[in-house]
Write an enzyme that holds these catalytic residues in place. Structure first.
Site, PDB file in Angstrom:
ATOM      1  N   THR A 185       0.877  -1.171   0.000  1.00 30.80           N
ATOM      2  CA  THR A 185       0.000   0.000   0.000  1.00 30.80           C
ATOM      3  C   THR A 185       0.918   1.226   0.000  1.00 30.80           C
ATOM      4  OG1 THR A 185      -0.002   0.098   2.393  1.00 30.80           O
ATOM      5  CG2 THR A 185      -1.740  -1.204   1.370  1.00 30.80           C
ATOM      6  N   GLU A 334      -5.692  -3.913  -0.810  1.00 24.75           N
ATOM      7  CA  GLU A 334      -6.028  -5.010   0.102  1.00 24.75           C
ATOM      8  C   GLU A 334      -7.146  -5.903  -0.429  1.00 24.75           C
ATOM      9  OE1 GLU A 334      -5.441  -1.908   0.879  1.00 24.75           O
ATOM     10  OE2 GLU A 334      -4.532  -1.686   2.856  1.00 24.75           O
ATOM     11  N   LYS A 443     -15.426  16.463  11.216  1.00 26.93           N
ATOM     12  CA  LYS A 443     -16.364  16.299  12.327  1.00 26.93           C
ATOM     13  C   LYS A 443     -16.707  17.676  12.872  1.00 26.93           C
ATOM     14  CE  LYS A 443     -14.078  11.975  13.331  1.00 26.93           C
ATOM     15  NZ  LYS A 443     -12.758  12.244  12.727  1.00 26.93           N
ATOM     16  N   TRP A 448     -20.987  14.671  10.797  1.00 28.73           N
ATOM     17  CA  TRP A 448     -19.943  14.471   9.792  1.00 28.73           C
ATOM     18  C   TRP A 448     -20.250  15.246   8.511  1.00 28.73           C
ATOM     19  CZ3 TRP A 448     -18.481   8.521   9.686  1.00 28.73           C
ATOM     20  CH2 TRP A 448     -17.827   8.217  10.887  1.00 28.73           C
TER      21      TRP A 448
HETATM   22  P1  ADP Z   1      -3.245   3.235  -1.998  1.00 29.14           P
HETATM   23  O1  ADP Z   1      -2.117   2.280  -1.988  1.00 29.14           O
HETATM   24  O2  ADP Z   1      -2.933   4.615  -2.452  1.00 29.14           O
HETATM   25  O3  ADP Z   1      -4.116   3.205  -0.761  1.00 29.14           O
HETATM   26  P2  ADP Z   1      -5.325   1.852  -3.229  1.00 29.14           P
HETATM   27  O4  ADP Z   1      -5.639   1.641  -4.652  1.00 29.14           O
HETATM   28  O5  ADP Z   1      -5.212   0.671  -2.367  1.00 29.14           O
HETATM   29  O6  ADP Z   1      -4.067   2.696  -3.217  1.00 29.14           O
HETATM   30  O7  ADP Z   1      -6.370   2.860  -2.618  1.00 29.14           O
HETATM   31  C1  ADP Z   1      -7.592   2.407  -2.151  1.00 29.14           C
HETATM   32  C2  ADP Z   1      -8.450   3.584  -1.792  1.00 29.14           C
HETATM   33  O8  ADP Z   1      -8.684   4.399  -2.936  1.00 29.14           O
HETATM   34  C3  ADP Z   1      -9.824   3.197  -1.317  1.00 29.14           C
HETATM   35  O9  ADP Z   1      -9.811   2.805   0.032  1.00 29.14           O
HETATM   36  C4  ADP Z   1     -10.605   4.471  -1.568  1.00 29.14           C
HETATM   37  O10 ADP Z   1     -10.415   5.409  -0.526  1.00 29.14           O
HETATM   38  C5  ADP Z   1      -9.961   5.017  -2.825  1.00 29.14           C
HETATM   39  N1  ADP Z   1     -10.770   4.659  -3.985  1.00 29.14           N
HETATM   40  C6  ADP Z   1     -10.663   3.573  -4.763  1.00 29.14           C
HETATM   41  N2  ADP Z   1     -11.593   3.574  -5.729  1.00 29.14           N
HETATM   42  C7  ADP Z   1     -12.331   4.697  -5.553  1.00 29.14           C
HETATM   43  C8  ADP Z   1     -13.462   5.267  -6.228  1.00 29.14           C
HETATM   44  N3  ADP Z   1     -14.023   4.690  -7.272  1.00 29.14           N
HETATM   45  N4  ADP Z   1     -13.941   6.432  -5.756  1.00 29.14           N
HETATM   46  C9  ADP Z   1     -13.385   7.044  -4.694  1.00 29.14           C
HETATM   47  N5  ADP Z   1     -12.324   6.558  -4.031  1.00 29.14           N
HETATM   48  C10 ADP Z   1     -11.803   5.396  -4.445  1.00 29.14           C
END
Ligand code: ADP
Length: 546
Positions: A185, A334, A443, A448
């Protein structure tokens, strides 16, 4: 009573075997850093993947050993996808856009003995090598004539290794739970953590990605893979494409709109996958060049977008300019990554364009094979009524059960649910709509405020290129929203105009306390807004100005 059906292990080698046997002639087209084209097919990829397996054996790479890549999308990287995994080693795709210190950390943590790199990353290799004592060999992904000048003793040439390796290889019958790929990640908070996928999880994910209400991949598709092979298994598309024999177009590092257009047109791509930023720039370029383009030459039908939410204008323009349906998807490293895809239901037959766009703006419905739910701060389940906001939790066959080497401790609860850190609603039809990240939510006075919702509205203002909303400490309300705007080039919006624009679209108490303008907004290596940096930069902002 048990059924009397066979049980065969779900292995990545079965995907490449299938693609080779039944779709061997479907093309794999690559473009390199200089813009040169290379054409092969699934049979060619399969044959060279077997050479990769023999080459790893010759190099003394052990079973389960992690082999790193620092490479763009191209056929050699794809051969590693199948060759490394098929023979029981683990492919660790490293994101070269991370800070060098993060890359060093990741390669060291994964204990990579060999790093396969595109020559374009030679300066990075020079920088990293002295700090990575466990690396036994740096393999340049090129032939002898293109070898980069890298100052390491252990430099090897990929094409030499393959030429010396036998093409004869029988994929081993591994346990389907054997590890196959490793992605970290991006670690916007703390050190990056490794997600270790299994053959079983990747094959099941490939079934899911191909299914019609998901990405609907087929052998009749030619897919432009803009999403990098180093980002969350390139959304699993390489494996899914092999599972159905789709053609692949791999663009290398040239991701500017003109290059993307060239590939779509020349290769007759029917689908294209990439993050919204790519499509934002692509559509702006199309609009600016409309008079000289013959759009009727495109065969593009679907564009997949995820990683961040695509703005409304992107969805609308794809339809208006190109007749293309944007398939919005959500997932994370993940989760392999695909969990939800925004495809229509039977009830959408006859829906107006406006109704469809409203649907496409959502993150989509969960695929079969994974489960989703909403939970409150007390861990209790919340209703799927499209209004109640809670944390998204997932579990299923392609969801992480723990991080590599136990980093972060226990990450799933006793029932297997993984907290995504994403805040959302789920409507009665199952459509997920993200409203925030838990760490970004504002918040205010015990309620929220959704930063994403304000950002989405702000970018629909004609002068706004991109917007970020962050929480700023407030003496009375605890936190209040600050809107940070990057105007479109040549546009000069003022604060009041933006606030007036928002005033009839959001509740009064959601209105940002201030609007500031910046030349550019910071992003992570995967294209997401880097809010930690913005929070640092604007720390105490309203206390001074508000
Ligand atoms: P990183 O390693 O930067 O976390 P990831 O691809 O694992 O890369 O990121 C996952 C996160 O990206 C998700 O938990 C969410 O917050 C955001 N995300 C993924 N797809 C979308 C989407 N379609 N719209 C908004 N946010 C998204």
């Amino acid at each position: 009573m048990l059924g009397l059906m066979q049980q065969r292990p779900l292995l990545i080698s079965t995907l490449i075997d299938y693609a080779e046997s039944w779709h061997g002639g479907r093309e794999i087209v690559s473009r390199d850093a200089e813009g040169a084209f290379h054409r092969t097919d699934w049979a060619g990829i399969a044959a060279r993947s077997k050479r990769v397996a023999n080459a790893l054996q010759a190099l003394g790479v052990g079973d389960g050993e992690r082999v790193a890549t620092l490479a763009w999308n191209g056929y050699r990287h794809l051969e590693l996808y199948f060759g490394v995994t098929g023979c029981g080693r683990v492919l660790h795709t490293v994101n070269p856009r991370l800070f060098p210190e993060q890359i060093r950390y990741i390669i060291h943590h994964a204990e990579n003995g060999f790093v396969f790199f595109d020559p374009i990353f030679a300066p990075l290799v020079d920088q990293l090598a002295p700090h990575l004592p466990l690396v036994r060999g740096w393999v340049a992904l090129c032939d002898r004539s293109a070898m980069p000048a890298v100052h390491v003793d252990t430099l090897l040439c990929f094409e030499d290794l393959l030429a010396a390796a036998s093409p004869d290889y029988e994929w081993p019958s591994l346990d389907e739970n054997t590890a196959c790929t490793l992605c970290y990640t991006s670690g916007t908070t703390g050190n990056p953590k490794g997600v270790l996928y299994s053959h079983r999880s990747m094959v099941l994910h490939a079934f899911g990605a191909c299914s019609v209400d998901s990405l609907a991949l087929s052998t009749r598709d030619s897919i432009l893979l803009v999403v990098p092979l180093f980002h969350a298994n390139a959304w699993g598309i390489p494996f899914a494409a092999a599972a159905c024999g789709a053609a692949l177009v791999l663009p290398g590092p040239k991701l500017d709109p003109e290059s993307v257009y060239l590939l779509l047109e020349q290769e007759g791509c029917t689908k294209a996958m990439g993050i919204p930023t790519i499509w934002l720039n692509f559509l702006a370029w199309i609009e600016n060049n409309l008079s000289r383009l013959d759009l009727s030459r495109l065969r593009l039908k679907h564009v997949g977008a995820g990683g961040t939410a695509p703005p409304r204008a992107t969805i609308e323009k794809f339809h208006k300019l190109l007749g293309v349906f944007l398939l919005h998807a959500w997932g994370m490293t993940e989760t392999s990554p695909i969990v939800t895809v925004c495809s229509p239901l039977a009830k959408h037959d006859g829906a107006t364009r406006e109704q469809l766009v409203e649907m496409q703006l959502k993150q989509g419905r969960q695929m079969y094979g994974v489960e989703l739910k909403l939970a409150g701060p007390d861990g209790k389940d919340l209703p799927h009524d499209g209004k109640t906001v809670g944390e998204l939790k997932v579990r299923g066959n392609w969801i992480v059960s723990g991080y590599f080497k136990g980093e972060g401790g226990q990450v799933v609860d006793k029932d297997g649910w993984f907290g995504t850190g994403d805040v959302a609603t789920i409507d009665p039809d199952g459509y997920v709509q993200l409203t925030d990240r838990l760490k970004d939510v504002i918040k205010s006075g015990g309620e929220w405020i959704s930063s994403i919702e304000i950002e989405n509205l702000a970018v629909s203002h004609p002068d706004v290129f991109e917007a970020a909303v962050i929480a700023i400490e407030h003496p009375v309300w605890q936190e209040r929203p600050l809107l940070i705007v990057q105007p479109k080039p040549g546009h000069n919006p003022d604060k009041q105009a933006i606030l007036d624009f928002l005033s009839d679209k959001i509740a009064k108490w959601w209105m940002p306390d201030d609007v500031v303008f910046v030349e550019s907004l910071p992003h992570t290596a995967t294209g997401k807004l880097l809010k930690t940096e913005l929070r640092e930069r604007f720390h105490g902002h309203l206390a001074v100005h508000g």
